[in-house]
Design a protein around this motif. Structure first.
Motif, PDB file in Angstrom:
ATOM      1  N   VAL A   1       0.845  -1.192   0.000  1.00  0.00           N
ATOM      2  CA  VAL A   1       0.000   0.000   0.000  1.00  0.00           C
ATOM      3  C   VAL A   1       0.883   1.245   0.000  1.00  0.00           C
ATOM      4  O   VAL A   1       1.886   1.314   0.732  1.00  0.00           O
TER       5      VAL A   1
ATOM      6  N   THR B   1       5.440   4.686   1.099  1.00  0.00           N
ATOM      7  CA  THR B   1       4.904   3.464   1.698  1.00  0.00           C
ATOM      8  C   THR B   1       4.471   3.664   3.142  1.00  0.00           C
ATOM      9  O   THR B   1       3.725   2.848   3.684  1.00  0.00           O
TER      10      THR B   1
ATOM     11  N   ARG C   1      -3.435   3.593  -2.204  1.00  0.00           N
ATOM     12  CA  ARG C   1      -3.605   2.686  -3.350  1.00  0.00           C
ATOM     13  C   ARG C   1      -2.787   1.425  -3.125  1.00  0.00           C
ATOM     14  O   ARG C   1      -1.820   1.440  -2.337  1.00  0.00           O
ATOM     15  N   VAL C   2      -3.210   0.374  -3.822  1.00  0.00           N
ATOM     16  CA  VAL C   2      -2.465  -0.887  -3.787  1.00  0.00           C
ATOM     17  C   VAL C   2      -1.731  -1.026  -5.102  1.00  0.00           C
ATOM     18  O   VAL C   2      -2.350  -0.999  -6.187  1.00  0.00           O
TER      19      VAL C   2
ATOM     20  N   CYS D   1      -8.123  -0.728  -6.709  1.00  0.00           N
ATOM     21  CA  CYS D   1      -8.108  -0.740  -5.239  1.00  0.00           C
ATOM     22  C   CYS D   1      -7.427   0.541  -4.756  1.00  0.00           C
ATOM     23  O   CYS D   1      -6.219   0.558  -4.497  1.00  0.00           O
TER      24      CYS D   1
END
Length: 268
Positions: free
Chosen positions: A2, A13, A30-31, A37
């Motif tokens: 993520v 991060t 966000r992923v 996602c």
């Protein structure tokens, strides 16, 4: 994995953001590898803080620190001040008394305040306090009394203040009113043409660039100018027979510390 971003600019991060200025932000998450996602959290507010940037005071004045915090996304729960001489305070608007051990010496000093809200967000501001030493002034004379035609050297000693000037003043009516006769200089030689009488002198250490400090007024020097010494004698009778007597009286004026010496001679 993520990633997080403020205002959809730089991504990282960690979900912890430091060094933020007060204001409103939108947090994005966000992923990596899954563009569907993602989410954002609008209107994340960091608390802001305002306080006086520069404070100019005299060393006889207390330091009054003032802060105004504006909450971010959560209510403000505290303030934290720090400064020279180990000063700390949790008050929003602390006062440092001149008698306090935390009161610093004359000079420029920086105080930092941090405001914290209930979400753990903080805002920081600084105040620079410029302290000017209280002006001081004193006056001395080489001699304080002399005869007509004499003189005395007046010497001024000043301290403190910033950009102050020395103003010389005299009074001939016991200090009811003062007249300026010289500006500047640390010495003044009294003129030799002063008539007999009493004169008062003082100096002002004034017109300082820091108007928060009042002017300093020196002690008053009293100068006594005496007339030249003179003496006269008179006898209650000037002619008398043997066995009688006459009283001779001396009258003196002027002079300083004079002694009367009696002399006689036979004849006219």
């Amino acid at each position: 994995l993520v990633e997080y971003s403020l205002n959809n600019t730089t991504w990282q991060t960690s979900n912890v953001f430091t060094g933020l200025a007060g204001g409103r932000y939108t947090v994005y998450a966000r992923v990596l590898g899954n563009p569907t996602c993602a989410d954002n959290f609008p209107y994340v507010n960091v608390p802001t803080l305002s306080c006086q940037t520069i404070l100019n005071i005299c060393s006889t004045q207390n330091i009054q620190l003032n802060a105004t915090g504006y909450p971010g996304s959560a209510p403000i729960i505290g303030y934290s001040w720090s400064g020279p001489n180990g000063f700390t305070s949790s008050l929003e608007d602390p006062t440092i008394l001149t008698t306090s051990p935390f009161y610093p010496a004359a000079g420029s000093h920086v105080y930092t305040v941090t405001v914290t809200d209930n979400a753990g967000c903080t805002g920081t501001a600084q105040t620079t306090v410029n302290i000017t030493a209280q002006p001081t002034a004193s006056l001395a004379a080489s001699v304080t009394q002399f005869c007509v035609g004499g003189t005395s050297l007046l010497t001024a000693t000043v301290g403190g203040g910033a950009g102050c000037s020395i103003v010389w003043q005299t009074s001939t009516n016991g200090g009811s009113s003062w007249t300026t006769f010289q500006t500047g200089g640390t010495t003044y030689q009294l003129p030799t043409n002063l008539t007999a009488g009493t004169y008062q002198y003082r100096i002002l250490y004034t017109n300082c660039s820091n108007n928060d400090c009042p002017q300093a007024v020196s002690n008053v020097i009293i100068i006594t100018v005496n007339p030249d010494a003179d003496i006269s004698i008179a006898a209650n009778i000037t002619n008398f027979c043997e066995g009688a007597s006459s009283t001779i009286t001396a009258t003196t004026i002027g002079g300083i510390g004079c002694n009367i010496v009696w002399e006689t001679r036979v004849g006219t």
